[in-house]
Design an enzyme around this catalytic site. Structure first.
Site, PDB file in Angstrom:
ATOM      1  N   HIS A 424       0.374  -0.815   0.100  1.00 36.37           N
ATOM      2  CA  HIS A 424      -0.402  -0.378  -0.005  1.00 36.37           C
ATOM      3  C   HIS A 424       0.520   1.518   0.085  1.00 36.37           C
ATOM      4  O   HIS A 424       0.800   2.018  -0.697  1.00 36.37           O
ATOM      5  CB  HIS A 424      -0.870  -0.207   1.509  1.00 36.37           C
ATOM      6  CG  HIS A 424      -1.508   1.153   1.522  1.00 36.37           C
ATOM      7  ND1 HIS A 424      -1.371   2.452   1.725  1.00 36.37           N
ATOM      8  CD2 HIS A 424      -3.094   1.498   0.700  1.00 36.37           C
ATOM      9  CE1 HIS A 424      -2.279   3.146   2.318  1.00 36.37           C
ATOM     10  NE2 HIS A 424      -3.502   2.692   1.185  1.00 36.37           N
ATOM     11  N   CYS A 732       0.789   2.784  38.762  1.00 36.04           N
ATOM     12  CA  CYS A 732       1.381   2.677  37.458  1.00 36.04           C
ATOM     13  C   CYS A 732       0.522   3.802  36.872  1.00 36.04           C
ATOM     14  O   CYS A 732       0.374   3.518  35.698  1.00 36.04           O
ATOM     15  CB  CYS A 732       1.263   0.757  36.778  1.00 36.04           C
ATOM     16  SG  CYS A 732      -0.727   0.336  36.377  1.00 36.04           S
TER      17      CYS A 732
HETATM   18  C1  PEP Z   1      -5.360   3.776  36.112  1.00 33.36           C
HETATM   19  O1  PEP Z   1      -6.250   3.695  35.590  1.00 33.36           O
HETATM   20  O2  PEP Z   1      -4.182   4.458  36.474  1.00 33.36           O
HETATM   21  C2  PEP Z   1      -4.395   3.317  34.813  1.00 33.36           C
HETATM   22  C3  PEP Z   1      -2.906   2.919  35.035  1.00 33.36           C
HETATM   23  O3  PEP Z   1      -5.452   2.797  34.231  1.00 33.36           O
HETATM   24  P1  PEP Z   1      -5.660   3.396  32.460  1.00 33.36           P
HETATM   25  O4  PEP Z   1      -5.286   4.800  32.613  1.00 33.36           O
HETATM   26  O5  PEP Z   1      -5.182   2.078  31.133  1.00 33.36           O
HETATM   27  O6  PEP Z   1      -7.598   3.249  33.453  1.00 33.36           O
END
Ligand code: PEP
Ligand code: MG
Length: 780
Positions: A424, A732
């Site tokens: 493509h 996280c």
């Molecule tokens: C969070 O809720 O902090 C997280 C890391 O997940 P997401 O941002 O993907 O909801």
């Protein structure tokens, strides 16, 4: 007549059967080896929309400003609905199924769109309309309607509008043709596609031709001097092939057996047979052709032939090229002239305005669209990122998709990792007059976003630096970072959402990946998992996940990579093909997402878990599984059962949950008893659910505070309980990149912190500082 057999059709029938149908009919008439079949005529499509009375609504729906991507997307959706939801007329149904029944041989047919403007020499609508392989009578009619609907995809609407075709003027036929169970297939240019020299170029890969045309495999490349018969073969490493799954009848991607990966696809006899056919086709049409072919044993079949659209005299601008497509006033570029953005385009290297390239060679590949271009590299990994491609940037992407066309138009050049001369990227960039280098294998990993590069679409090179005057704003300076990685007791990890970012993430020296979101891998498929599986099969879906995760797991091995199972809210899925089947929720954030969805559809979830099982089987023991939006121990028990059911032993693997709801935080002692190895704070959601503040609502954004005392109290209590229970804790969410949160967590005794790539180094320093302070405090 609703249906015409290929041997009843000639080139003049184009308005009735579309370009592909007319061409196949013409080739059949010239005794070239075309698999038998018939065409559902364009008149049938026309009668269908007119008799049902949906024609006016259809053309009105697609009359929109095509540069407005939201309007374009709504238009395409509406048009599709109109077509696929209108019943198939009885008479036509009988005729099509009757013709199918009259076809001899295998039950499987290919169903291909054949638009009436598709193959005109000045308008290569590459990759625009649908093709379905391995179809039987069960879904034949449905597929015909989908072909009709594909006349109104976003890219088709965009293309027609830009090329000046009225939507009402383009009709569509549908070719129904016996499938060829190809052992080898590919494409052939009967003359060189850029220069027109008497050089044939053949690309070949194992299995069905889809892999070559879509660019998902880099094929072998054979350059044959027609006069001398000399052959120059470049044998590629062919990891994948497409074939029909005997059980489901679906086209599936499979790994090529080890011993055939580096094996040359075409023998000298094969090449001879192809050249003979190539010459016959070119003689028949009196002009160079671009041919799709397939081989079974030593039988060669021609699947398609069309004139090569882009051979141009060295000094002429390309037919239908940039100048035609550029918006008035947007700085239409003449060959070799620097446009307003400072990017340089020229039709042949060395024209006025370009000097010799100066920088180091960064990557190289196949020069597939001639000319040189300088600009900032824009690493494009999914559709949403197309916005960041500005005028004059160079798109650097794994492989372009039809939906990238508007961005490809803005770009000064295209560089892809994958694909051959007929992928493509190659076809569309040639037509747009945008220099392109395809099949570099690694440009999107090796090149950096914003990096100034110069590409040569003839030589196939990408070098560092700009060639020529630079009138653009200077590219953003990368924030200078200390080169020294501090040693910390608390682990500092990194968050990754797109596998392409893995090497940059790994280069931070992070102790692992604290969150790998797989949503992005799935969303970038452009289809919901259900739709993707329906069209490509379970195996392909699992393979997508395996490959995406593997890129990251490889990059970090043996450092741990915590992969989170799917957590896309339904409103994100709705944007995708197949999204119309998603529930329409008042508040998707409180709805069908995370493990709620997974546990509600254990059948689909099992495919995700199967990807983990395969990764473990491949030796990726650094992969950990993390479950999003868990509320209580009951959820966790159900998840453990799901793991066991696909053959993952929870006792042998590292796995855990996210703490994203107050329920999970308050009930963490019960969660700890289920055998989790870790609990990771998703502070984006934990804050949202604790404070009742929609994290996506800008009106209340100023009240969204991850450091709110109540959020911190939940976090502190969870860390304390987990320490007692021997469960690791981590963060996280976005807040893991904030120094204040880092201070709090380290003081509370968190086991690890996962930050954004750009924040990792700063977080490492912050953690070290707090740790030292704690040590000092304890001895003072
Ligand atoms: C969070 O809720 O902090 C997280 C890391 O997940 P997401 O941002 O993907 O909801
Ligand atoms: Mg979350």
């Amino acid at each position: 007549m609703a249906v015409l057999w290929l041997d009843e059709i000639g080139a003049d029938d184009l308005p009735r059967v579309g370009g592909k149908g007319a061409s196949l009919g013409e080739l059949t008439g010239a005794d070239l080896p075309v698999p038998p079949g018939f065409v559902v005529t364009a008149d049938s499509y026309r009668a269908f929309i007119e008799e049902a009375g949906i024609d006016d609504a259809l053309f009105e729906a697609v009359d929109v400003d095509v540069e407005d991507s939201a309007a374009l997307s709504t238009a395409a959706e509406r048009a599709r609905e109109l077509i696929v939801e209108t019943p198939f007329p009885e008479e036509l149904r009988e005729e099509v199924l009757g013709a199918y029944a009259d076809m001899e041989g295998e039950p499987f047919v290919a169903v291909r769109s054949s638009a009436t403007a598709e193959d005109l020499p000045d308008a290569s609508f590459a990759g625009q309309q649908e093709t379905f392989l391995n179809v039987t009578d069960e879904r034949l009619l449905e597929r015909v309607r989908e072909c009709w609907a594909s006349l109104f995809t976003q890219r088709a609407i965009y293309y027609r509008t830009k090329q000046g075709f009225s939507h009402d003027d383009v009709d569509i036929g549908v070719v129904v043709q016996r499938m060829v169970d190809a052992e080898k297939s590919g494409v052939m240019f009967t003359s060189h596609p850029s220069t027109g020299e008497a050089t044939m170029i053949v690309e070949a890969a194992w299995g069905l031709g889809e892999a070559v045309v879509s660019g998902s495999v880099s094929p072998d490349n054979y350059v044959i001097e027609r006069e001398s018969g000399d052959v120059e073969a470049t044998v590629a490493e062919k990891k994948l092939l497409c074939e029909r799954d005997d059980e489901t009848g679906e086209t599936v991607e499979r790994e090529v057996p080890e011993d055939k990966r580096d094996e040359r696809v075409l023998s000298a006899d094969d090449i001879e047979a192809l050249v003979e056919i190539g010459e016959r086709v070119e003689d028949h049409y009196g002009e160079p052709q671009d041919v799709e072919w397939a081989m079974v044993g030593d039988e060669v079949y021609m699947l398609q032939s069309r004139p090569i659209t882009t051979i141009s005299e060295a000094d002429d601008p390309p037919a239908g090229g940039v100048a035609d497509l550029e918006d008035a006033g947007a700085g239409a570029t003449a060959p070799g002239v620097t446009d307003g953005s400072g990017a340089v385009r020229s039709e042949s290297s060395g024209s006025a305005g370009t000097g010799p390239a100066t920088g180091d060679l960064l990557v190289d590949g196949l020069g597939s669209s001639p000319g040189t271009a300088s600009g900032a590299a824009r690493i494009v990994t999914k559709l949403d990122e197309l916005d960041k491609v500005g005028e004059g940037d160079v798109i650097v992407t794994e492989m372009t998709t039809p939906d990238m066309v508007p961005a490809m138009k803005r770009a000064s050049g295209i560089v892809t990792d994958e694909g051959g001369m007929t992928s493509h990227a190659a076809i569309v960039s040639r037509e747009l007059g945008v220099p392109a280098v395809v099949g570099t294998t690694n440009a999107s990993r090796v090149l950096e976003d914003g990096q100034a590069i110069t590409i040569d679409g003839e030589k196939g090179t990408v070098v560092a630096g700009r060639d020529g005057e630079d009138e653009r704003e200077p590219v953003e300076e990368v924030r200078p970072q200390s080169p020294v990685k501090p040693m910390t007791a608390t682990e500092v990890k990194v968050n990754v959402s797109i596998p392409e970012a893995a090497s940059r993430a790994a280069a931070t020296g992070a102790d692992g990946v604290g969150l790998l979101r797989i949503e992005h891998m799935i969303l970038s498929l452009g289809q919901t998992p259900a739709k993707y599986i329906e069209e490509n099969g379970v195996d392909a879906y699992v393979t997508e996940i395996v490959e995406g995760v593997r890129t990251v797991a490889d990059e970090f091995y043996p450092r741990p990579v915590r992969v989170r199972t799917l957590d896309a809210p339904t409103d994100e899925f709705r944007q995708l093909e197949g999204g119309e089947d998603e529930p329409d929720e008042h508040n998707p954030m409180l709805g069908y997402r995370g493990v709620r969805r997974s546990l509600d559809r254990p059948d689909v979830f099992a495919h995700e878990l199967e990807a983990f099982r395969r990764l473990y089987g491949m030796g990726y023991d650094n992969v950990e599984i993390m479950f999003p939006l868990v509320n209580d121990a009951e959820d966790v028990h159900a998840l453990k059962n799901c793991m066991e059911e696909v053959g993952i032993d929870p006792g042998k693997r590292r796995w855990g949950v996210m703490i994203e709801t107050p329920a999970a935080a308050l009930g963490v002692a019960d969660l700890a008893e289920t055998g989790i190895d870790f609990a990771s704070f998703g502070t984006n959601d934990l804050t949202q659910y604790t404070l009742a503040i929609d994290r996506n609502n800008e009106r209340v954004a100023d009240r969204f505070d991850e450091l709110h005392p109540s959020v911190l109290r939940l976090i502190g209590d969870v860390i304390e309980t987990c320490r007692e229970e021997g469960v690791e804790t981590s963060i996280c969410g976005q807040a893991g990149s904030r120094p204040e949160m880092v201070d709090f967590l380290v003081e509370e005794g968190v086991s690890s912190i996962s930050a954004n790539i750009d924040a990792v180094r700063d977080v490492q320093h912050e953690v070290k500082r707090v740790e030292q302070k704690l040590v000092l405090d304890s001895i003072r």
